[in-house]
Motif scaffolding. Sequence first.
Motif, PDB file in Angstrom:
ATOM      1  N   GLN A   1       0.828  -1.201   0.000  1.00 25.15           N
ATOM      2  CA  GLN A   1       0.000   0.000   0.000  1.00 25.15           C
ATOM      3  C   GLN A   1       0.873   1.265   0.000  1.00 25.15           C
ATOM      4  O   GLN A   1       0.526   2.265  -0.607  1.00 25.15           O
ATOM      5  CB  GLN A   1      -0.897  -0.020   1.247  1.00 25.15           C
ATOM      6  CG  GLN A   1      -1.997   1.000   1.204  1.00 25.15           C
ATOM      7  CD  GLN A   1      -3.048   0.750   2.281  1.00 25.15           C
ATOM      8  OE1 GLN A   1      -2.854  -0.049   3.208  1.00 25.15           O
ATOM      9  NE2 GLN A   1      -4.166   1.423   2.159  1.00 25.15           N
ATOM     10  N   ASP A   2       2.011   1.187   0.682  1.00 27.84           N
ATOM     11  CA  ASP A   2       2.915   2.353   0.711  1.00 27.84           C
ATOM     12  C   ASP A   2       4.074   2.196  -0.279  1.00 27.84           C
ATOM     13  O   ASP A   2       5.092   2.859  -0.156  1.00 27.84           O
ATOM     14  CB  ASP A   2       3.424   2.595   2.133  1.00 27.84           C
ATOM     15  CG  ASP A   2       4.261   1.411   2.643  1.00 27.84           C
ATOM     16  OD1 ASP A   2       4.408   0.403   1.909  1.00 27.84           O
ATOM     17  OD2 ASP A   2       4.772   1.494   3.767  1.00 27.84           O
ATOM     18  N   TYR A   3       3.925   1.307  -1.228  1.00 31.31           N
ATOM     19  CA  TYR A   3       4.849   1.036  -2.347  1.00 31.31           C
ATOM     20  C   TYR A   3       6.138   0.314  -1.930  1.00 31.31           C
ATOM     21  O   TYR A   3       6.611  -0.549  -2.646  1.00 31.31           O
ATOM     22  CB  TYR A   3       5.229   2.296  -3.138  1.00 31.31           C
ATOM     23  CG  TYR A   3       4.083   3.250  -3.406  1.00 31.31           C
ATOM     24  CD1 TYR A   3       2.791   2.787  -3.615  1.00 31.31           C
ATOM     25  CD2 TYR A   3       4.286   4.622  -3.410  1.00 31.31           C
ATOM     26  CE1 TYR A   3       1.739   3.650  -3.840  1.00 31.31           C
ATOM     27  CE2 TYR A   3       3.244   5.512  -3.643  1.00 31.31           C
ATOM     28  CZ  TYR A   3       1.968   5.020  -3.842  1.00 31.31           C
ATOM     29  OH  TYR A   3       0.939   5.888  -4.059  1.00 31.31           O
TER      30      TYR A   3
ATOM     31  N   GLN B   1       5.200   6.520  -8.770  1.00 27.56           N
ATOM     32  CA  GLN B   1       5.753   5.606  -7.758  1.00 27.56           C
ATOM     33  C   GLN B   1       4.872   4.368  -7.630  1.00 27.56           C
ATOM     34  O   GLN B   1       5.355   3.242  -7.538  1.00 27.56           O
ATOM     35  CB  GLN B   1       5.838   6.309  -6.403  1.00 27.56           C
ATOM     36  CG  GLN B   1       6.893   7.390  -6.348  1.00 27.56           C
ATOM     37  CD  GLN B   1       6.965   8.081  -4.997  1.00 27.56           C
ATOM     38  OE1 GLN B   1       6.619   7.506  -3.967  1.00 27.56           O
ATOM     39  NE2 GLN B   1       7.405   9.326  -4.998  1.00 27.56           N
ATOM     40  N   GLN B   2       3.567   4.607  -7.645  1.00 29.04           N
ATOM     41  CA  GLN B   2       2.646   3.481  -7.509  1.00 29.04           C
ATOM     42  C   GLN B   2       2.759   2.549  -8.715  1.00 29.04           C
ATOM     43  O   GLN B   2       2.755   1.320  -8.569  1.00 29.04           O
ATOM     44  CB  GLN B   2       1.214   3.993  -7.361  1.00 29.04           C
ATOM     45  CG  GLN B   2       0.241   2.903  -6.975  1.00 29.04           C
ATOM     46  CD  GLN B   2      -1.071   3.440  -6.470  1.00 29.04           C
ATOM     47  OE1 GLN B   2      -1.635   4.368  -7.051  1.00 29.04           O
ATOM     48  NE2 GLN B   2      -1.574   2.885  -5.390  1.00 29.04           N
ATOM     49  N   ARG B   3       2.884   3.146  -9.900  1.00 31.14           N
ATOM     50  CA  ARG B   3       3.037   2.314 -11.102  1.00 31.14           C
ATOM     51  C   ARG B   3       4.332   1.506 -11.035  1.00 31.14           C
ATOM     52  O   ARG B   3       4.378   0.347 -11.445  1.00 31.14           O
ATOM     53  CB  ARG B   3       2.986   3.188 -12.357  1.00 31.14           C
ATOM     54  CG  ARG B   3       1.587   3.219 -12.941  1.00 31.14           C
ATOM     55  CD  ARG B   3       1.123   4.560 -13.416  1.00 31.14           C
ATOM     56  NE  ARG B   3       2.028   5.307 -14.229  1.00 31.14           N
ATOM     57  CZ  ARG B   3       2.089   6.654 -14.225  1.00 31.14           C
ATOM     58  NH1 ARG B   3       1.283   7.352 -13.445  1.00 31.14           N
ATOM     59  NH2 ARG B   3       2.935   7.292 -14.987  1.00 31.14           N
TER      60      ARG B   3
ATOM     61  N   PRO C   1      -3.713  -0.935  -5.108  1.00 32.01           N
ATOM     62  CA  PRO C   1      -2.643  -0.599  -6.049  1.00 32.01           C
ATOM     63  C   PRO C   1      -2.946   0.572  -6.989  1.00 32.01           C
ATOM     64  O   PRO C   1      -2.058   1.031  -7.695  1.00 32.01           O
ATOM     65  CB  PRO C   1      -2.501  -1.884  -6.872  1.00 32.01           C
ATOM     66  CG  PRO C   1      -3.871  -2.489  -6.833  1.00 32.01           C
ATOM     67  CD  PRO C   1      -4.414  -2.169  -5.472  1.00 32.01           C
TER      68      PRO C   1
END
Length: 207
Positions: free
Chosen positions: A86-88, A135-137, A156
């Motif tokens: 969740q926080d990458y 960042q998430q990607r 995600p």
Amino acid sequence: MITVNIQKKLKAYNGVQLLHLQKAFVPGSITRITGPSGAGKTTFLKMIAGLIKPDSGIIKAYEVWFDADKKINLPPQQRKTGFVFQDYALFPNMTVKQHLEYATDDAAWIERLLAIGGLDTFTAHKPEYLSGGQQQRLAILRALAIKPRLLLMDEPFSALDIKMKGGLLTDLQKLFKELQATVIIVSHNPQELDGIADDELVIGSEV
Ligand code: ADP
Ligand code: ADP
């Protein structure tokens, strides 16, 4: 078939709550996990990944991963499992490209992932120079880099705008099928995976 039948005491500030989950995940399917905040969605994903131990029960996937009675606990690196936190949980000192090279040496696969994630012009950037969405990607691409058989994703798409999300979801869905990955996605937005999820698990709905 991935089957889970586990018990876990969730320890919250306001007391202990027993999580008992029994579920079978069809290979190659996409399952959405929903439920209120604090219900245990993240804990459940982490137990499947082997990052948190259930108190008792069994997690069976391709082979037994966890069996409380027989004291078997297969190490996470042997499980072909990708995890999107969740926080990458990105590596601050690695560039975009290094994140993927850390997971695979298949250069063509890396190029393809970078294109799908729209990060092909950001390969030399470290996370702090990426937007939240980028960042998430990257976290998603890193999880895919190992060509996982099981992909666990915790919220995600929370940082992606609608336009980006639509295209990415279509591409990801194709990729999941190609990898024949079993995908489990925690999402607080029940509409998010409409038309994509084959199955659903609601955790902690009974009030
Ligand atoms: P959700 O993802 O549904 O919001 P979480 O899985 O993050 O819920 O947390 C559910 C509850 O479980 C929280 O109250 C948290 O304090 C507790 N919890 C988290 N990790 C553990 C653990 N390793 N052992 C026991 N309880 C935990
Ligand atoms: P996204 O929709 O992917 O989150 P944004 O609109 O947030 O994208 O960001 C657009 C651009 O601004 C990004 O491509 C990125 O290069 C830059 N940017 C955003 N946030 C930061 C940041 N914290 N540090 C450096 N650059 C940033």
